[in-house]
Every structure is written in structure tokens, then in C-alpha cells.
Design an enzyme around this catalytic site. Sequence first.
Site, PDB file in Angstrom:
ATOM      1  N   HIS A  18       0.854  -1.204   0.000  1.00 20.17           N
ATOM      2  CA  HIS A  18       0.000   0.000   0.000  1.00 20.17           C
ATOM      3  C   HIS A  18       0.885   1.248   0.000  1.00 20.17           C
ATOM      4  CE1 HIS A  18      -3.075  -2.648   2.274  1.00 20.17           C
ATOM      5  NE2 HIS A  18      -3.689  -2.306   1.156  1.00 20.17           N
ATOM      6  N   LYS A  42     -15.994  -7.938   6.225  1.00 16.90           N
ATOM      7  CA  LYS A  42     -15.002  -8.725   6.943  1.00 16.90           C
ATOM      8  C   LYS A  42     -14.830  -8.159   8.363  1.00 16.90           C
ATOM      9  CE  LYS A  42     -12.409  -7.180   2.894  1.00 16.90           C
ATOM     10  NZ  LYS A  42     -11.204  -6.967   2.192  1.00 16.90           N
ATOM     11  N   ARG A  91      -1.996  -6.068  -8.202  1.00 20.02           N
ATOM     12  CA  ARG A  91      -0.806  -6.893  -8.053  1.00 20.02           C
ATOM     13  C   ARG A  91      -0.760  -7.924  -9.174  1.00 20.02           C
ATOM     14  NH1 ARG A  91      -2.561  -8.033  -2.058  1.00 20.02           N
ATOM     15  NH2 ARG A  91      -4.399  -8.215  -3.370  1.00 20.02           N
ATOM     16  N   SER A 129      -2.698  -7.851   2.953  1.00 22.35           N
ATOM     17  CA  SER A 129      -2.987  -7.733   4.384  1.00 22.35           C
ATOM     18  C   SER A 129      -3.390  -9.100   4.937  1.00 22.35           C
ATOM     19  CB  SER A 129      -4.132  -6.743   4.612  1.00 22.35           C
ATOM     20  OG  SER A 129      -3.801  -5.488   4.111  1.00 22.35           O
TER      21      SER A 129
HETATM   22  O1  PNS Z   1      -9.026  -3.051   0.527  1.00 18.67           O
HETATM   23  P1  PNS Z   1     -10.327  -3.590   0.075  1.00 18.67           P
HETATM   24  O2  PNS Z   1     -10.998  -4.312   1.218  1.00 18.67           O
HETATM   25  O3  PNS Z   1     -10.225  -4.431  -1.160  1.00 18.67           O
HETATM   26  O4  PNS Z   1     -11.245  -2.315  -0.310  1.00 18.67           O
HETATM   27  C1  PNS Z   1     -12.550  -2.485  -0.785  1.00 18.67           C
HETATM   28  C2  PNS Z   1     -13.273  -1.128  -0.923  1.00 18.67           C
HETATM   29  C3  PNS Z   1     -13.279  -0.359   0.363  1.00 18.67           C
HETATM   30  C4  PNS Z   1     -12.581  -0.304  -1.997  1.00 18.67           C
HETATM   31  C5  PNS Z   1     -14.733  -1.454  -1.397  1.00 18.67           C
HETATM   32  O5  PNS Z   1     -15.280  -2.425  -0.558  1.00 18.67           O
HETATM   33  C6  PNS Z   1     -15.659  -0.238  -1.405  1.00 18.67           C
HETATM   34  O6  PNS Z   1     -15.468   0.664  -2.172  1.00 18.67           O
HETATM   35  N1  PNS Z   1     -16.679  -0.251  -0.536  1.00 18.67           N
HETATM   36  C7  PNS Z   1     -17.621   0.855  -0.409  1.00 18.67           C
HETATM   37  C8  PNS Z   1     -19.023   0.451  -0.858  1.00 18.67           C
HETATM   38  C9  PNS Z   1     -19.211   0.690  -2.325  1.00 18.67           C
HETATM   39  O7  PNS Z   1     -19.051   1.777  -2.850  1.00 18.67           O
HETATM   40  N2  PNS Z   1     -19.570  -0.394  -3.038  1.00 18.67           N
HETATM   41  C10 PNS Z   1     -19.741  -0.392  -4.469  1.00 18.67           C
HETATM   42  C11 PNS Z   1     -18.402  -0.351  -5.147  1.00 18.67           C
HETATM   43  S1  PNS Z   1     -18.434  -1.188  -6.617  1.00 18.67           S
END
Ligand code: PNS
Length: 164
Positions: A18, A42, A91, A129
Site C-alpha cells: 500500500h 469482513k 498486483r 494484508s
Molecule cells: O481493501 P479492500 O478491502 O479491497 O477495499 C474495498 C473497498 C473499500 C474499496 C470497497 O469495498 C468499497 O469501495 N466499498 C464501499 C461500498 C461501495 O461503494 N460499493 C460499491 C463499489 S463497486
Amino acid sequence: MKVIAVYPGTFDPITNGHLDIISRGVRLFDDIILAILRNPDKEPLFPLEERMEILSSVVARLPNVRVESFDGLLIDYARSRGARVIVRGLRALSDFEYEYQMALMNQRLGPDIDTFFMMPSEAYSYVSSRLVKEVARLGGDVTGLVPPEVEARLKRRLAVMGRA
Ligand code: PNS
């Protein structure tokens, strides 16, 4: 006109992968907001407050990076901050399917905001992570994969959980 980018994630915990993306991002964008999702499906290892603290501390030397948390739709949050870009790290090919779906959904919800994918250094191409937590939980060495502060906090957190 300033280009503001939001780099969203769970950051549970932040890894050197990150950080690699963030250090590339600061060369491209005027401001980067690290946006921690408040209520992920999660169950996180680190509470939100601790993740905010860790992120703030590891990016403290970068003047145009700040840390916030968000709830609800990412696109609404990004718009509320005047961001034109969502940054995501890519990645391996295995990330692609999920990232592609999210990027296209976000594009549909907010055509004015673009997802910008960046590849971390190959040294971090396998670091996640999830794996860091698993290795730390099983007593393996995660030196060099996460900032030293995260390493120390992982030890502390896992010890507390082990006692619970
Ligand atoms: O690090 P992560 O867990 O892969 O991040 C995921 C994240 C936070 C980017 C994603 O879950 C998110 O954007 N959640 C917010 C809800 C949302 O907007 N959902 C629709 C997106 S397609």
C-alpha cells in the site's frame, strides 16, 4: 485545477505494498485521501480507530496525504471530497476480476470519477494484508512486508487476542 485522489481500502493492516502505491501516487496527484471503509463485511483485526492511527503515523511525513474513514458508497464519498480519481493497486491477474467489476460499477455510478490502477514494485506483488495477518498469527516473520510500527502492533494485537 487540483487533482484530488481517494485511495480506499480496509487497510487491515496497511502493508508496504500500500505504501509503495501511496509513494507513487504523491508524484501524480495534488492530494491523496486514504479512505478507510468503516463497516466492511469482513471482521477486521484492528479496530477502525487503530487503523486510522497507524495510517496517519506512517504517512505523517507526506504533506499532501491525509487519512479519513467513510461509509456508504465510495463514489458518493469521493464526490463529497471533490476527488476526480480513485486509486487502486493491482498486483497479479487474480486481483483483476474484482477490481474490474468495482471500477466499472463505480464508473456507472459516477462517470465523472475515474479509477486509476497502479502496480506496486514487484517486491510487493505477493504481499496482502490477509497473508501478512496469517503469517504473523502463525508466528512467521513479516519484517519488510509492513512498516515496523505495524509489525509491533501486530505482535501486540495478536497477543491480546490470544489472551482473550
Ligand atoms: O481493501 P479492500 O478491502 O479491497 O477495499 C474495498 C473497498 C473499500 C474499496 C470497497 O469495498 C468499497 O469501495 N466499498 C464501499 C461500498 C461501495 O461503494 N460499493 C460499491 C463499489 S463497486
